[in-house]
Write a protein that holds these residues in place. Structure first.
Motif, PDB file in Angstrom:
ATOM      1  N   ASP A  39       0.846  -1.191   0.000  1.00 17.94           N
ATOM      2  CA  ASP A  39       0.000   0.000   0.000  1.00 17.94           C
ATOM      3  C   ASP A  39       0.881   1.242   0.000  1.00 17.94           C
ATOM      4  N   LEU A  40       0.919   1.890  -1.172  1.00 17.69           N
ATOM      5  CA  LEU A  40       1.630   3.165  -1.305  1.00 17.69           C
ATOM      6  C   LEU A  40       0.651   4.271  -1.676  1.00 17.69           C
ATOM      7  N   SER A  41      -0.623   4.057  -1.455  1.00 16.80           N
ATOM      8  CA  SER A  41      -1.636   5.021  -1.884  1.00 16.80           C
ATOM      9  C   SER A  41      -1.426   6.369  -1.208  1.00 16.80           C
ATOM     10  N   ASN A  42      -1.600   7.424  -2.022  1.00 17.96           N
ATOM     11  CA  ASN A  42      -1.509   8.819  -1.559  1.00 17.96           C
ATOM     12  C   ASN A  42      -0.109   9.210  -1.086  1.00 17.96           C
ATOM     13  N   ALA A  43       0.869   8.354  -1.241  1.00 19.44           N
ATOM     14  CA  ALA A  43       2.228   8.677  -0.778  1.00 19.44           C
ATOM     15  C   ALA A  43       2.913   9.628  -1.757  1.00 19.44           C
ATOM     16  N   PRO A  44       3.537  10.721  -1.268  1.00 19.20           N
ATOM     17  CA  PRO A  44       4.293  11.635  -2.144  1.00 19.20           C
ATOM     18  C   PRO A  44       5.700  11.084  -2.377  1.00 19.20           C
ATOM     19  N   ILE A  45       5.786   9.982  -3.079  1.00 21.43           N
ATOM     20  CA  ILE A  45       7.060   9.285  -3.257  1.00 21.43           C
ATOM     21  C   ILE A  45       8.108  10.204  -3.889  1.00 21.43           C
ATOM     22  N   GLY A  46       7.710  10.982  -4.867  1.00 18.71           N
ATOM     23  CA  GLY A  46       8.670  11.869  -5.528  1.00 18.71           C
ATOM     24  C   GLY A  46       9.274  12.870  -4.580  1.00 18.71           C
ATOM     25  N   ARG A  78      -3.178   4.133  -5.570  1.00 25.53           N
ATOM     26  CA  ARG A  78      -4.130   5.217  -5.842  1.00 25.53           C
ATOM     27  C   ARG A  78      -3.561   6.556  -5.393  1.00 25.53           C
ATOM     28  N   ARG A  79      -3.544   7.498  -6.357  1.00 28.55           N
ATOM     29  CA  ARG A  79      -3.079   8.869  -6.116  1.00 28.55           C
ATOM     30  C   ARG A  79      -1.634   8.926  -5.599  1.00 28.55           C
ATOM     31  N   THR A  80      -0.862   7.889  -5.809  1.00 30.98           N
ATOM     32  CA  THR A  80       0.563   7.921  -5.471  1.00 30.98           C
ATOM     33  C   THR A  80       1.278   8.866  -6.415  1.00 30.98           C
ATOM     34  N   ASP A  81       2.122   9.728  -5.883  1.00 28.67           N
ATOM     35  CA  ASP A  81       2.805  10.744  -6.686  1.00 28.67           C
ATOM     36  C   ASP A  81       4.259  10.330  -6.886  1.00 28.67           C
ATOM     37  N   PHE A  82       4.562   9.885  -8.115  1.00 34.36           N
ATOM     38  CA  PHE A  82       5.927   9.480  -8.443  1.00 34.36           C
ATOM     39  C   PHE A  82       6.678  10.584  -9.188  1.00 34.36           C
ATOM     40  N   SER A  83       6.145  11.770  -9.248  1.00 32.07           N
ATOM     41  CA  SER A  83       6.793  12.832 -10.016  1.00 32.07           C
ATOM     42  C   SER A  83       7.824  13.570  -9.171  1.00 32.07           C
ATOM     43  N   THR A  84       8.861  14.076  -9.815  1.00 36.94           N
ATOM     44  CA  THR A  84       9.877  14.911  -9.177  1.00 36.94           C
ATOM     45  C   THR A  84      10.124  16.120 -10.067  1.00 36.94           C
ATOM     46  N   ILE A  85      10.781  17.114  -9.486  1.00 37.84           N
ATOM     47  CA  ILE A  85      11.066  18.325 -10.259  1.00 37.84           C
ATOM     48  C   ILE A  85      12.306  18.136 -11.125  1.00 37.84           C
ATOM     49  N   PHE A  86      13.038  17.040 -10.926  1.00 36.20           N
ATOM     50  CA  PHE A  86      14.276  16.840 -11.661  1.00 36.20           C
ATOM     51  C   PHE A  86      14.086  15.891 -12.844  1.00 36.20           C
ATOM     52  N   CYS A  87      13.555  14.727 -12.594  1.00 43.98           N
ATOM     53  CA  CYS A  87      13.377  13.750 -13.664  1.00 43.98           C
ATOM     54  C   CYS A  87      12.306  12.755 -13.248  1.00 43.98           C
TER      55      CYS A  87
END
Length: 508
Positions: A39-46, A78-87
């Motif tokens: 469960d990684l839902s809603n986590a701001p991974i990036g 669900r809604r996990t954020d894998f985006s970063t400002i670098f790449c």
């Protein structure tokens, strides 16, 4: 909320993640009564990854976002954020099978060769993601933002056996009507084990042209596709009254000569053969007969929701079309904005249309059986090939983009130039003429003109022309009992034979 242990394990890197998932696979199912392993839902991974970069000396972001072949199957993302400002994250070859990625942010991720079969990507953002050879078949893509993703490079459709051609690919030329009947009898029995019986449609061309709709034959027309229709509707609004659907408007426009993305086909092989042979200016060229064996799922009626999507797609400006097809690299206009315009157009003809377009429909080819609202369509048993993405309809051209796409069987037969005249005479015996296929005064006049140019028009006064000059003019001597004598004509010769040379000279 995400599982903190799962988040911590993921941030440890791909090797730790895969090992941890494998070690506790059985235990996780006991701990969790539902199907998700992690469960990684809603986590701001990036963002968490970026913080780790700045917190740990010597840690490079490129290393932190590299997760090739990560096992993310059966995960709640669900809604996990894998985006970063670098790449973007490197998920090459990763497994997302049966995972829930609703609303997930995979912006800029490298998803080449990733497996998404059975996954839910509804409303997820894949803006700028690399999708080369990613498996997206049997995946929910409703509302997925595919801006600048080149989705045609992915596997959008399962590569299954039905795409094997079952038609004879080395047919003999058509030189007579009996050849055509023999061909139709042979092909009509074609059945694909996985798709059932194939319905036959035909297209005849007087010359060896590419199977390209008229609007796709020039970049100038292609770029002004929607504008041409709106211009025609503005100039002649009365003619479009009652044509409330986009398909009906396109059919009417093409009927009157506007270039469109509709490619004409017919159910009647005789009509296709007439189109090959009728044009006298191309009589010296070999013609072509295209035969399409179309499986039933590809055939759509005029009122189909799917056809409404494609027909209204054609009414969008070119810039919006390229955004929805994932072609446009610039992010000035978003996928959501272009999709909103499309929904607005569809809503004008279908107010209760559900806003759940499958982006894969843009990359399919459909055969449309329109409403036979014109005499010409009815007489010709007309239908159309239609697609949002494909600009050519040869079978090989369609499969070149996506090997698994549902497609028709397709065979092409040559019609020698020397046989056109004979075939045209045989068709006339069957009452297949321009006058019957193109009802109207203009077509009748053109049909007469064509018969005269071929020397096929019978002269109703031929028996008079074959008489001698004296016999022709002595017809006036025949008695006319129905006509009473006219006193004004007394003394006037009743035939030209009563005039002598002196009278002719005087009159002259």
């Amino acid at each position: 909320m995400p599982d903190s242990n799962d988040v911590k394990l993921f941030l440890s890197g791909v090797h730790a993640w895969n090992a941890g998932v494998k070690d506790r696979k059985g235990q996780r199912h006991l701990d969790r009564p539902w199907r998700y392993k992690s469960d990684l839902s809603n986590a701001p991974i990036g963002n968490l990854m970026v913080q780790r970069v700045f917190d740990e000396a010597g840690y490079y972001l490129e290393q932190g976002t590299t997760y090739p072949r990560a096992d993310l199957s059966l995960c709640d993302l669900r809604r996990t954020d894998f985006s970063t400002i670098f790449c973007g994250f490197d998920f090459r070859g990763a497994h997302f099978l049966l995972s829930n990625l609703t609303g997930a942010n995979l912006r800029g991720a490298d998803l080449s060769h990733a497996e998404f079969v059975g996954a839910n990507l509804q409303d997820a953002s894949l803006v700028g993601a690399v999708l080369d050879r990613a498996r997206l078949d049997e995946t929910n893509l409703t509302g997925t933002d595919l801006t600048a993703t080149s989705p045609w490079r992915a596997h959008l459709f399962a590569a299954v056996k039905p795409n094997a051609q079952i038609f004879d690919t080395t047919p003999k030329p058509i030189e007579s009507g009996s050849d055509l009947i023999a061909l139709c009898s042979k092909l009509r029995g074609a059945v694909c084990p996985d798709r059932g019986p194939l319905k036959l449609y035909y297209r005849g061309e007087a010359k060896r042209w590419k199977l390209r709709p008229s609007v796709m034959r020039s970049p100038r027309y292609r770029g002004q596709e929607s504008q041409m229709l709106f211009e025609l509707m503005t100039r002649r609004p009365a003619e479009f009254e009652g044509n409330d659907t986009a398909l009906a408007q396109w059919v009417l426009a093409q009927h009157h000569g506007l270039k469109t993305r509709l490619l004409d086909v017919t159910k009647n092989p005789l009509v296709a053969m007439f189109n090959i042979c009728e044009d006298g200016s191309l009589a010296q060229h070999d013609g072509r007969l295209h035969v399409f064996g179309v499986p039933d799922p590809m055939i759509k009626p005029y009122h189909s929701d799917t056809i409404s999507v494609i027909a209204n797609f054609a009414k969008l400006p070119r810039a919006d079309q390229t955004v929805l097809l994932g072609k446009r690299r610039g992010i000035k206009q978003t996928y959501e904005e272009a999709l909103g315009k499309l929904y607005h157009l569809i809503g004008e003809e279908k107010p209760h249309f559900r806003r759940q377009i499958d982006p894969r429909d843009f990359f399919r080819v459909f055969l449309v059986e329109p409403q036979l609202s014109f005499n010409r369509l009815n007489a010709q048993s007309g239908a159309f090939l239609l697609s949002a993405f494909h600009e050519r309809f040869e079978r090989e051209s369609v499969l070149r983009w996506n090997g698994g796409i549902p497609v028709y069987d397709h065979v092409v037969l040559d019609v020698p130039a020397a046989s056109k005249s004979t075939l045209l005479k045989e068709l006339e015996l069957l009452n297949i003429t321009r006058e019957t296929l193109f009802p109207g005064l203009d077509a009748a006049a053109k049909a007469i003109d064509g018969r005269v140019s071929r020397g096929a028009l019978r002269n109703s006064n031929a028996h008079i022309e074959n008489m001698t000059w004296k016999q022709q003019h002595s017809l006036a001597d025949l008695p006319r009992p129905d006509m009473p004598p006219d006193p004004w004509l007394e003394g006037i010769p009743t035939s030209i034979t009563e005039l002598d040379d002196h009278d002719l000279l005087d009159n002259h």
